[in-house]
Motif scaffolding. Structure first.
Motif, mmCIF file in Angstrom:
data_model
loop_
_atom_site.group_PDB
_atom_site.id
_atom_site.type_symbol
_atom_site.label_atom_id
_atom_site.label_comp_id
_atom_site.label_asym_id
_atom_site.label_seq_id
_atom_site.Cartn_x
_atom_site.Cartn_y
_atom_site.Cartn_z
ATOM 1 N N SER A 175 40.845 26.048 37.975
ATOM 2 C CA SER A 175 42.042 26.483 37.247
ATOM 3 C C SER A 175 41.796 27.777 36.492
ATOM 4 O O SER A 175 42.598 28.711 36.565
ATOM 5 C CB SER A 175 42.451 25.433 36.208
ATOM 6 O OG SER A 175 42.575 24.204 36.802
ATOM 7 N N LEU A 176 40.690 27.810 35.749
ATOM 8 C CA LEU A 176 40.488 28.954 34.854
ATOM 9 C C LEU A 176 39.876 30.170 35.546
ATOM 10 O O LEU A 176 40.365 31.283 35.382
ATOM 11 C CB LEU A 176 39.627 28.536 33.656
ATOM 12 C CG LEU A 176 40.297 27.528 32.728
ATOM 13 C CD1 LEU A 176 39.373 27.134 31.586
ATOM 14 C CD2 LEU A 176 41.596 28.086 32.154
ATOM 15 N N LEU A 177 38.811 29.940 36.340
ATOM 16 C CA LEU A 177 38.151 31.099 36.961
ATOM 17 C C LEU A 177 39.095 31.852 37.895
ATOM 18 O O LEU A 177 39.089 33.074 37.941
ATOM 19 C CB LEU A 177 36.902 30.656 37.726
ATOM 20 C CG LEU A 177 35.671 30.349 36.871
ATOM 21 C CD1 LEU A 177 34.516 29.857 37.736
ATOM 22 C CD2 LEU A 177 35.225 31.577 36.100
ATOM 23 N N VAL A 178 39.911 31.085 38.646
ATOM 24 C CA VAL A 178 40.830 31.747 39.577
ATOM 25 C C VAL A 178 41.912 32.511 38.813
ATOM 26 O O VAL A 178 42.230 33.651 39.143
ATOM 27 C CB VAL A 178 41.451 30.720 40.545
ATOM 28 C CG1 VAL A 178 42.599 31.322 41.329
ATOM 29 C CG2 VAL A 178 40.395 30.197 41.512
ATOM 30 N N ARG A 179 42.446 31.895 37.765
ATOM 31 C CA ARG A 179 43.550 32.543 37.046
ATOM 32 C C ARG A 179 43.068 33.690 36.148
ATOM 33 O O ARG A 179 43.768 34.680 35.993
ATOM 34 C CB ARG A 179 44.338 31.509 36.253
ATOM 35 C CG ARG A 179 45.226 30.674 37.168
ATOM 36 C CD ARG A 179 45.680 29.398 36.516
ATOM 37 N NE ARG A 179 46.445 28.554 37.424
ATOM 38 C CZ ARG A 179 45.912 27.767 38.356
ATOM 39 N NH1 ARG A 179 44.599 27.737 38.532
ATOM 40 N NH2 ARG A 179 46.675 27.022 39.127
ATOM 41 N N LYS B 201 36.757 40.870 33.609
ATOM 42 C CA LYS B 201 35.803 41.944 33.926
ATOM 43 C C LYS B 201 34.427 41.389 34.301
ATOM 44 O O LYS B 201 33.697 42.027 35.063
ATOM 45 C CB LYS B 201 35.633 42.883 32.716
ATOM 46 C CG LYS B 201 36.784 43.826 32.483
ATOM 47 C CD LYS B 201 36.794 44.972 33.455
ATOM 48 C CE LYS B 201 36.217 46.247 32.899
ATOM 49 N NZ LYS B 201 36.408 47.374 33.853
ATOM 50 N N VAL B 202 34.051 40.224 33.723
ATOM 51 C CA VAL B 202 32.712 39.679 34.024
ATOM 52 C C VAL B 202 32.789 38.518 35.027
ATOM 53 O O VAL B 202 31.776 37.903 35.338
ATOM 54 C CB VAL B 202 31.975 39.206 32.736
ATOM 55 C CG1 VAL B 202 31.659 40.389 31.852
ATOM 56 C CG2 VAL B 202 32.789 38.157 31.975
ATOM 57 N N ASN B 203 33.988 38.220 35.487
ATOM 58 C CA ASN B 203 34.157 37.116 36.430
ATOM 59 C C ASN B 203 33.766 37.579 37.846
ATOM 60 O O ASN B 203 34.354 38.531 38.361
ATOM 61 C CB ASN B 203 35.638 36.688 36.392
ATOM 62 C CG ASN B 203 35.927 35.462 37.219
ATOM 63 O OD1 ASN B 203 35.150 35.094 38.097
ATOM 64 N ND2 ASN B 203 37.049 34.829 36.950
ATOM 65 N N PRO B 204 32.785 36.910 38.470
ATOM 66 C CA PRO B 204 32.374 37.349 39.823
ATOM 67 C C PRO B 204 33.533 37.337 40.822
ATOM 68 O O PRO B 204 33.547 38.140 41.752
ATOM 69 C CB PRO B 204 31.313 36.315 40.224
ATOM 70 C CG PRO B 204 30.893 35.644 38.980
ATOM 71 C CD PRO B 204 32.003 35.758 37.994
ATOM 72 N N MET C 213 34.481 40.198 43.571
ATOM 73 C CA MET C 213 34.493 39.911 45.005
ATOM 74 C C MET C 213 35.860 40.208 45.616
ATOM 75 O O MET C 213 35.945 40.847 46.669
ATOM 76 C CB MET C 213 34.128 38.433 45.226
ATOM 77 C CG MET C 213 34.032 38.070 46.674
ATOM 78 S SD MET C 213 32.757 39.057 47.498
ATOM 79 C CE MET C 213 33.229 38.839 49.198
ATOM 80 N N VAL C 214 36.917 39.746 44.948
ATOM 81 C CA VAL C 214 38.246 39.940 45.548
ATOM 82 C C VAL C 214 38.598 41.432 45.612
ATOM 83 O O VAL C 214 39.179 41.898 46.591
ATOM 84 C CB VAL C 214 39.324 39.091 44.828
ATOM 85 C CG1 VAL C 214 39.668 39.643 43.458
ATOM 86 C CG2 VAL C 214 40.588 39.006 45.672
#
Lengths: 264, 256
Positions: free
Chosen positions: A178-182, A204-207, A211-212
């Motif tokens: 839920s959170l990482l994707v959003r 900004k720090v979410n892999p 990637m996307v």
């Protein structure tokens, strides 16, 4: 054992995950239908509602929807590991004449390969919808997806090794899904996320953001030029670091956590 | 039919609902993330001439999805019982088949209502109390949506013998109801983008009907021309159809 023996063992372990693909026919059919609904209904409608400069939001969204599927397919590998704990399959694998590190890398690569193959029909839809005819671009998308799926499978495996509980894993997977994707650039460009400062720094720090946006740079460079989370070089460096860290963590955890039993 | 027998069956299912606390926590997080992350960010990029405030537009839809998702969980329960043969125990209880069937549907309804309550409270906090008539309309819509979705989920879990196929059918129904609804997009955009037949499907989806009623009550400016009586009548028809169909399928499969 020679390096060739290790590589042979690595391939055997990796293909062990891939051989389980046949069990998931209905699951795959369901995921594929879900993806089609996302791309052909949700994406089409939402693209008519939003306005982000000159960005072609539909093309932007299609790559994001693929990324969300790849993420979810890779994280399912954590569930597989917990089930294997419960079924005693990890005991069996530990008893094989295979080094621990070969086992860890083999499971991460196998998990990544299996997640990638699960997502392949969706990737083909993405190529068709975006009209990508360049073979190098298609191969680059496939290779990047496979490497990232292996990193995520390594993370999922590490988390499963630490938690060792399907209940706790369920909530963590649900929350992360839920959170990482959003809180990433999967559904919106980084400029839109900047409306909420906390989300901006997390994205900004979410892999997943890196990637996307890297996939978008390969698939639709003319659409996302200048609106990615970082420069191409910075994203490659970030993703390489993430892949190495993910594989190393699963390697260390498999080596340390399992020795002496893994009872709850 | 004895009310206490139905209540016992429903209470048993409600107790089982709390056993999935981790799963519930994940579901709550997902619904809240849709609102407080997705909708909040989307508010900045949705064209103001189409929707002045996407966050407020989505809030009633999330309440509707919450009731639907929780009511739908009863189907998974039924599927697991059939897989493990636990339904033989249920059939041996000193209650009639109809009490058992009604109890199961009621259990799905209770799950939906309880799960939706905090989201409804959030709507009240965000948009204010809509008056007695408004709350009566919202409650009626909620009752009908949880009854129809609970029955639909039970029906899907008993349609075929193959358990993997059952899970796939339930998931597919869930996604169709979820995406082919007006929860995430206004009707003007649906009408503009899709042919009339697809628009009619989306408009008459029970989730869309309940969402439009919620929007009419809480955000009348977003659904000014909603014909509430007609919407309630449509939702009632869905409820009747799905409840009777679901109950019959479940009763038939219990004894197969």
């Amino acid at each position: 054992m020679s390096i060739w023996d290790d590589l042979r063992a690595l391939a055997l372990i990796a293909f062990w995950d891939v051989r389980k693909l046949r069990r998931y026919t209905f699951f795959l059919a369901m995921r594929f239908s879900w993806f089609l609904l996302q791309v052909l209904v949700f994406g089409l409608l939402v693209a008519n509602m939003v306005s982000v400069g000159n960005l072609d939001y539909y093309k932007f969204y299609v790559v994001g929807a693929f990324m969300a599927v790849l993420f979810s397919m890779s994280m399912v590998k954590g569930h597989d590991v917990v089930e294997e704990f419960e079924d005693g399959l990890i005991d069996y694998q530990l008893s094989l004449p295979v080094k621990r590190r070969v086992l860890a890398i083999g499971r991460a690569v196998g998990g990544g390969l299996s997640a990638f193959l699960h997502s392949l029909p969706m990737l083909i839809v993405v190529l068709a919808v975006l009209g990508i005819e360049s073979l190098p671009a298609a191969l680059a998308l496939a290779f990047a997806s496979f490497v990232f799926a292996s990193s995520l499978a390594g993370v999922a495996m590490s988390v499963a090794l630490v938690l060792r509980s399907s209940d706790r894993l369920d909530i963590l997977m649900g929350v992360s899904d839920s959170l990482l994707v959003r809180v990433s650039t999967i559904f919106y460009p980084i400029a839109a996320v900047s409306a909420v400062a906390a989300y901006y720094y997390l994205a900004k720090v979410n892999p997943l953001s890196h990637m996307v946006d890297a996939l978008r740079l390969i698939a639709i460079p003319e659409v996302v030029q200048g609106s990615t989370v970082s420069s191409a070089q910075a994203m490659i460096a970030f993703l390489t670091g993430f892949a190495v860290a993910a594989i190393l963590s699963s390697l260390v955890l498999l080596d340390k956590k399992i020795e002496g039993g893994y009872g709850r | 039919m004895r009310g206490w027998a139905i209540a016992i069956i429903s209470l048993r299912d409600l107790e089982r609902f709390w056993k999935y606390k981790w799963w519930l926590a994940a579901l709550v997080t997902m619904n809240l993330a849709d609102l407080f992350v997705f909708a909040l960010i989307f508010r900045g990029i949705v064209r103001k001439d189409i929707l002045p405030d996407y966050f407020l537009f989505l809030a009633p839809g999330i309440a509707s999805i919450a009731a639907f998702a929780a009511a739908f969980t009863i189907g998974r329960e039924v599927m697991m019982e059939l897989r493990r043969g636990f339904h033989h125990y249920l059939l041996s209880l000193p209650i009639s088949r109809s009490e058992l069937v009604v109890g199961r549907i009621a259990a799905g309804m209770v799950r939906g209502i309880i799960y939706q309550a905090p989201f409804m409270a959030l709507l009240l906090a965000l948009l204010g109390f809509p008056g007695i008539r408004g709350m009566a309309l919202v409650s009626l819509a909620t009752l009908m949506i949880v009854a129809s979705m609970s029955s639909l989920s039970i029906a899907a879990s008993t349609l075929v013998r193959n358990l993997e196929l059952q899970a796939t059918i339930r998931s597919l129904l869930y996604f169709i109801a979820f995406f082919l609804s007006n929860v995430f997009y206004p009707e003007s955009i649906i009408r503009q983008r899709f042919p009339e037949a697809v628009y009619a499907i989306i408009e008459n989806n029970p989730i869309s009907i309940a969402t439009t009623i919620y929007r009419h009550v809480f955000l009348p400016e977003l659904a000014p021309s909603a014909e509430v009586q007609l919407l309630l009548a449509k939702l009632f028809l869905w409820t009747l159809l799905l409840t009777v169909g679901g109950a019959q399928l479940y009763a038939r499969n219990l004894e197969r």
